[in-house]
Design a protein around this motif. Structure first.
Motif, mmCIF file in Angstrom:
data_model
loop_
_atom_site.group_PDB
_atom_site.id
_atom_site.type_symbol
_atom_site.label_atom_id
_atom_site.label_comp_id
_atom_site.label_asym_id
_atom_site.label_seq_id
_atom_site.Cartn_x
_atom_site.Cartn_y
_atom_site.Cartn_z
ATOM 1 N N PHE A 29 0.817 -1.224 0.000
ATOM 2 C CA PHE A 29 0.000 0.000 0.000
ATOM 3 C C PHE A 29 0.851 1.275 0.000
ATOM 4 N N PRO A 30 1.910 1.376 0.830
ATOM 5 C CA PRO A 30 2.752 2.577 0.723
ATOM 6 C C PRO A 30 3.532 2.648 -0.580
ATOM 7 N N LEU A 31 3.720 1.522 -1.257
ATOM 8 C CA LEU A 31 4.453 1.551 -2.524
ATOM 9 C C LEU A 31 3.695 2.316 -3.592
ATOM 10 N N TRP A 32 2.366 2.113 -3.661
ATOM 11 C CA TRP A 32 1.632 2.915 -4.657
ATOM 12 C C TRP A 32 1.337 4.318 -4.126
ATOM 13 N N GLY A 33 1.350 4.476 -2.805
ATOM 14 C CA GLY A 33 1.201 5.816 -2.237
ATOM 15 C C GLY A 33 2.367 6.707 -2.622
ATOM 16 N N ALA A 34 3.585 6.126 -2.611
ATOM 17 C CA ALA A 34 4.786 6.894 -2.977
ATOM 18 C C ALA A 34 4.740 7.316 -4.443
ATOM 19 N N ALA A 35 4.324 6.397 -5.312
ATOM 20 C CA ALA A 35 4.253 6.718 -6.749
ATOM 21 C C ALA A 35 3.242 7.825 -7.017
ATOM 22 N N ALA A 36 2.092 7.742 -6.334
ATOM 23 C CA ALA A 36 1.040 8.747 -6.548
ATOM 24 C C ALA A 36 1.475 10.120 -6.066
ATOM 25 N N SER A 37 2.139 10.186 -4.904
ATOM 26 C CA SER A 37 2.537 11.494 -4.359
ATOM 27 C C SER A 37 3.664 12.118 -5.173
ATOM 28 N N LEU A 38 4.508 11.298 -5.768
ATOM 29 C CA LEU A 38 5.557 11.845 -6.629
ATOM 30 C C LEU A 38 4.954 12.546 -7.842
ATOM 31 N N ASN A 39 3.769 12.110 -8.263
ATOM 32 C CA ASN A 39 3.094 12.800 -9.373
ATOM 33 C C ASN A 39 2.815 14.256 -9.026
ATOM 34 N N ASP A 40 2.479 14.518 -7.762
ATOM 35 C CA ASP A 40 2.200 15.892 -7.336
ATOM 36 C C ASP A 40 3.452 16.755 -7.457
ATOM 37 N N ILE A 41 4.603 16.159 -7.192
ATOM 38 C CA ILE A 41 5.882 16.856 -7.368
ATOM 39 C C ILE A 41 6.153 17.088 -8.851
ATOM 40 N N LEU A 42 5.931 16.044 -9.654
ATOM 41 C CA LEU A 42 6.208 16.142 -11.095
ATOM 42 C C LEU A 42 5.350 17.201 -11.769
ATOM 43 N N PHE A 155 -1.388 2.281 5.830
ATOM 44 C CA PHE A 155 0.011 2.322 5.417
ATOM 45 C C PHE A 155 0.222 3.223 4.200
ATOM 46 N N THR A 156 -0.843 3.478 3.428
ATOM 47 C CA THR A 156 -0.713 4.249 2.191
ATOM 48 C C THR A 156 -0.121 5.638 2.417
ATOM 49 N N PRO A 157 -0.619 6.429 3.399
ATOM 50 C CA PRO A 157 -0.048 7.767 3.574
ATOM 51 C C PRO A 157 1.409 7.757 4.013
ATOM 52 N N ILE A 158 1.882 6.658 4.595
ATOM 53 C CA ILE A 158 3.309 6.569 4.937
ATOM 54 C C ILE A 158 4.128 6.612 3.651
ATOM 55 N N GLY A 159 3.679 5.839 2.648
ATOM 56 C CA GLY A 159 4.348 5.872 1.357
ATOM 57 C C GLY A 159 4.196 7.221 0.669
ATOM 58 N N SER A 160 3.005 7.805 0.792
ATOM 59 C CA SER A 160 2.770 9.124 0.196
ATOM 60 C C SER A 160 3.721 10.157 0.797
ATOM 61 N N LEU A 161 3.897 10.079 2.095
ATOM 62 C CA LEU A 161 4.791 11.005 2.794
ATOM 63 C C LEU A 161 6.234 10.814 2.334
ATOM 64 N N LEU A 162 6.655 9.559 2.231
ATOM 65 C CA LEU A 162 8.023 9.274 1.783
ATOM 66 C C LEU A 162 8.233 9.749 0.346
ATOM 67 N N TYR A 205 13.356 7.589 -8.231
ATOM 68 C CA TYR A 205 12.985 6.294 -8.819
ATOM 69 C C TYR A 205 14.115 5.276 -8.720
ATOM 70 N N LYS A 206 15.354 5.744 -8.587
ATOM 71 C CA LYS A 206 16.474 4.831 -8.360
ATOM 72 C C LYS A 206 16.301 4.086 -7.036
ATOM 73 N N TYR A 207 15.933 4.820 -5.998
ATOM 74 C CA TYR A 207 15.749 4.203 -4.685
ATOM 75 C C TYR A 207 14.521 3.294 -4.676
ATOM 76 N N MET A 208 13.489 3.710 -5.380
ATOM 77 C CA MET A 208 12.265 2.914 -5.410
ATOM 78 C C MET A 208 12.490 1.558 -6.071
#
Length: 449
Positions: A29-42, A155-162, A205-208
């Protein structure tokens, strides 16, 4: 089933929850949270580097959630023919491939190539969400399915935060905002500077990729229960017929309302998060993208707190009643965001994230529970995941409203309208439940007489 003391019921649910497998599943769940939140940065990065309109920046979300939409049904068919674990493994491999595409994208430096990489990631995430959401709800007793999925979703917002933290420090740089820096450069200097900024998009994305490989290995070596309903031999033919399944689901009005609620909820959430950084930059020209990204950090902290509080409330009150209250407060906060004349509007947009917390998991579980014929469960779950396409549509609508009105702030009325419908959906569910209880009580009284 090879899991000791674990019994699978005919409907696919387990007599108890296997803790290690459930925790490992929840790590997805945090794995897709991280991908989604990175879109906001992009979105904020691409807006300046590629000189995009608000409508065009929303294509990032369109590529992302469009991938979910296209892959959900194929993923569900794979689950029906095989198992949830294979779908998870397939999703992780596609996710790794998508992240790897950021290497050529950062060198080709075209908006289209970045969208292709984001779309590929979404294909992997479509497999993960189609399998993991349903799998989480099934991995234990039926009566605790909603709570179980809410726990996994916590767990999703933990990934979003990261994801936001990685984007803040690896993509955004110190100094003035990108718009201010680019305004001082010649066209040639701006081009060279833009290419340099795009190189930074590769870093998180290297770390991911490393994390994804580790999770993939764990799934490959861990045994999982099937959690699939037992179907009578006479029903096997029906099970394989997708058209009949879609006809069954389409004829259920409560299921249709759940799909609409999920579509609007996801669209609302993605729209708010997509434009929070931009809103902060618009209302305060003295801050840069790195500073503005702090508001997204606050948003995901609020999102996590909202989920945690909702989980506690749901142990004492019905999920629908909790969500009705959340929806009312959320609607008021978004309306305030649309009309406030200071940076307090940004803080209101942050605060509304606390009210987003339990919506997705609750809508998903409650709508899936409506499907009484369990041979349709996999496809029903896939359609609920397809409703994520709201994240491709609503942000684009908000971006278009912003371009047409010239006010990004006023465009927040779009997610406000979405929250009103979500509140109505849960309110109608509470009313229906109360009517059923009343009828049951009347029947019991009549029987006693």
């Amino acid at each position: 089933m090879k899991h000791k003391n674990l019994v699978q019921m005919p409907n696919g649910y387990l007599n108890r929850t296997p803790i290690f497998q459930f925790i490992l599943l929840s790590i997805l769940f945090p794995l897709w949270g991280a991908a989604a939140s990175l879109n906001d940065i992009l979105i904020a990065q691409f807006k300046s580097v590629f000189t995009l309109s608000d409508f065009a920046t929303a294509f990032v979300q369109s590529a992302f959630y469009g991938g979910y939409f296209l892959i959900a049904i194929p993923a569900s068919l794979i689950i029906k023919k095989t198992n949830y674990k294979l779908a998870v493994i397939t999703g992780l491999i596609c996710y790794i491939i998508g992240c790897s595409l950021f290497f050529p994208a950062s060198h080709m430096a075209t908006y289209f190539m970045f969208l292709c990489a984001i779309f590929a990631i979404a294909i992997g995430l479509g497999f993960l969400e189609t399998s993991a959401n349903t799998y989480s709800s099934m991995m234990g007793p039926r009566e605790s399915a909603v709570l179980r999925l809410n726990i996994s979703q916590t767990f999703t917002p933990i990934g979003s935060l990261l994801g936001i933290v990685l984007g803040k420090y690896l993509i955004f740089q110190e100094g003035e905002s990108l718009d201010n820096q680019l305004a001082k450069m010649s066209s040639e200097e701006a081009h060279i500077f833009g290419l340099k900024m795009l190189q930074h998009t590769l870093q998180p994305y290297k770390y991911m990729i490393l994390v994804l490989i580790a999770v993939l290995v764990l799934f490959l070596i861990t045994k999982y229960p099937s959690c699939k309903a037992q179907i009578e031999k006479t029903e096997v033919g029906k099970k394989s017929e997708l058209i009949k399944t879609l006809k069954y689901l389409g004829g259920n009005s409560r299921f249709r309302k759940g799909i609409i609620a999920q579509f609007l909820y996801v669209g609302m959430q993605v729209a708010v998060w997509s434009f929070t950084i931009r809103l902060a930059l618009d209302l305060n020209s003295e801050i840069n993208e790195r500073s503005a990204s702090n508001f997204m950090i606050y948003s995901f902290i609020a999102f996590f707190v909202g989920k945690f509080v909702a989980n506690l409330l749901m142990t004492r009150f019905s999920a629908k009643k909790v969500l009705v209250i959340y929806s009312i407060i959320g609607t008021l906060l978004l309306a305030y965001t649309s009309f406030a004349s200071s940076t307090m509007a940004v803080y209101a947009a942050v605060a509304v994230s606390m009210l987003f917390g339990p919506c997705w998991a609750t809508i998903y579980s409650e709508t899936l529970e409506i499907v009484e014929e369990k041979q349709h469960t996999e496809v029903a779950g896939a359609i609920l995941v397809m409703a994520i396409v709201g994240g491709a549509v609503i942000p684009a609508v908000q971006g278009l409203v912003s371009d047409l009105t010239g006010s990004l702030q006023l465009a927040f009325l779009v997610p406000t309208a979405c929250f009103i419908y979500v509140g109505y959906y849960f309110y109608s569910g509470v009313n229906k439940r109360e009517k059923v209880k009343k009828l049951m009580s009347e029947d019991q009284i009549n029987s006693a007489k």
